[in-house]
Design a protein around this motif. Structure first.
Motif, short mmCIF file in Angstrom:
data_model
loop_
_atom_site.label_atom_id
_atom_site.label_comp_id
_atom_site.label_asym_id
_atom_site.label_seq_id
_atom_site.Cartn_x
_atom_site.Cartn_y
_atom_site.Cartn_z
N GLN A 294 20.56 8.37 30.65
CA GLN A 294 21.61 9.35 30.44
C GLN A 294 22.72 9.19 31.47
O GLN A 294 23.91 9.26 31.15
N LYS A 298 26.71 8.43 30.75
CA LYS A 298 27.81 9.24 31.27
C LYS A 298 28.79 8.40 32.08
O LYS A 298 30.00 8.56 32.00
N GLU A 301 31.00 6.57 29.73
CA GLU A 301 32.04 7.43 29.14
C GLU A 301 33.17 7.68 30.12
O GLU A 301 34.36 7.62 29.76
N GLN A 302 32.80 7.97 31.41
CA GLN A 302 33.83 8.19 32.42
C GLN A 302 34.66 6.93 32.64
O GLN A 302 35.89 7.00 32.81
#
Length: 316
Positions: A294, A298, A301-302
């Motif tokens: 996870q 993330k 995505e950032q």
């Protein structure tokens, strides 16, 4: 008439005849004097002389003779050294008169020239050079004596420096220097051998570690392949990946306990444990894998958002 009176003249004649006969040995010359004055030189063989008028004044040895002379002198570096010089000489057969009448004692004459030459040549040289150039010293001795003795009928066949003996303390010092030099060379060889042994040992250890690491990597690779195959097999019979992993961990747990229990002389102390601990460990590992996955998503995505913002700024 008394026979004795007749015998006396006969004996006197025999005495006169035999007293006039003499022999000269091979490689010898005899000097004959008449009324105290030199008359002739007689070569080897049978000879006659006039009794009461002639006499053999002396004999000269024509063989090669050797005279050993021991000379002590000082070198250029102030080291006292003794040199043994052997001079080989002979008398020329056509110069017997000069050899017999000109010199009273040829041995002392030759000895004097040897002393003079050695004490003139050796002080020019250091001790090490005396050993190296002893042939040059011998040549100088022969040249000096030949020039001086040739006019007296003597031929110098050869001059040899047969021994060089430094002072006892100097010899001990030279031996210590030589021993120290040899010990130095031996230490250098020993050091080189030790270096070679260390390098060889280091290379062997490096190769051993490399092979050991390669073995561990191969072992882990095979274990991973085995686990993968086990999970695939369990999936085929309707067991999901999580259940299959739990089953494999529990199986390895009991296999490990069995292997440790086979050694009766083991000093290993087993703390309380249960199969559930393996399940807890598996759950923790699964949770950590999910959490890390996870976090990775993330971060991706950032990263994409930052790239999009930078692209918009670049267009403006």
């Amino acid at each position: 008439m008394d026979p004795t009176v007749l015998l006396l003249p006969f004996l006197f004649v025999l005495f006169i005849i035999f007293s006039g006969i003499f022999t000269v040995k091979q490689q010898t010359a005899a000097v004959l004097e008449r009324l105290g004055k030199f008359h002739s030189v007689r070569q080897p063989g049978l000879h006659f002389k006039i009794p009461f008028l002639d006499r053999v004044a002396g004999r000269i040895n024509l063989k090669i003779q050797q005279l050993d002379v021991l000379v002590e002198t000082k070198t250029k570096d102030d080291v006292f050294v003794k040199l043994k010089v052997s001079v080989q000489f002979r008398v020329k057969s056509n110069s017997v008169y000069d050899a017999f009448y000109e010199l009273e004692n040829p041995y002392e004459q030759i000895t004097s020239y040897v002393f003079d030459t050695v004490r003139a040549e050796v002080p020019k040289l250091k001790l090490d050079d005396v050993f190296l150039r002893k042939d040059d010293i011998a040549v100088a001795i022969r040249r000096e004596i030949s020039d001086a003795m040739s006019e007296y009928g003597y031929v110098i066949v050869k001059a040899l420096v047969t021994d060089i003996d430094p002072d006892h303390a100097v010899k001990n010092a030279m031996n210590r220097i030589n021993a120290a030099e040899r010990e130095k060379v031996a230490a250098e060889y020993e050091g080189e051998a030790e270096r070679i042994r260390i390098v060889a040992k280091a290379r062997a250890e490096a190769e051993s570690k490399r092979l050991q690491g390669q073995g561990i990597a191969d072992q882990r690779r095979e274990i991973a392949k085995g686990l993968e195959e086990s999970v695939d097999i369990l999936n085929k019979v309707g067991i999901n990946s999580q259940e299959a992993s739990a089953l494999i961990v529990v199986t390895q747990h009991y296999d490990t306990l069995q292997a440790m229990g086979e050694n009766a002389n083991s000093n290993l102390i087993m703390l309380p444990n249960a199969p559930s601990s393996a399940s807890d460990m598996l759950g923790d590992m699964t949770a950590s894998f999910v959490a890390s996955q996870q976090i990775g998503e993330k971060m991706k995505e950032q990263s994409k958002k930052l790239e999009l913002k930078e692209a918009i700024k670049a267009k403006k």
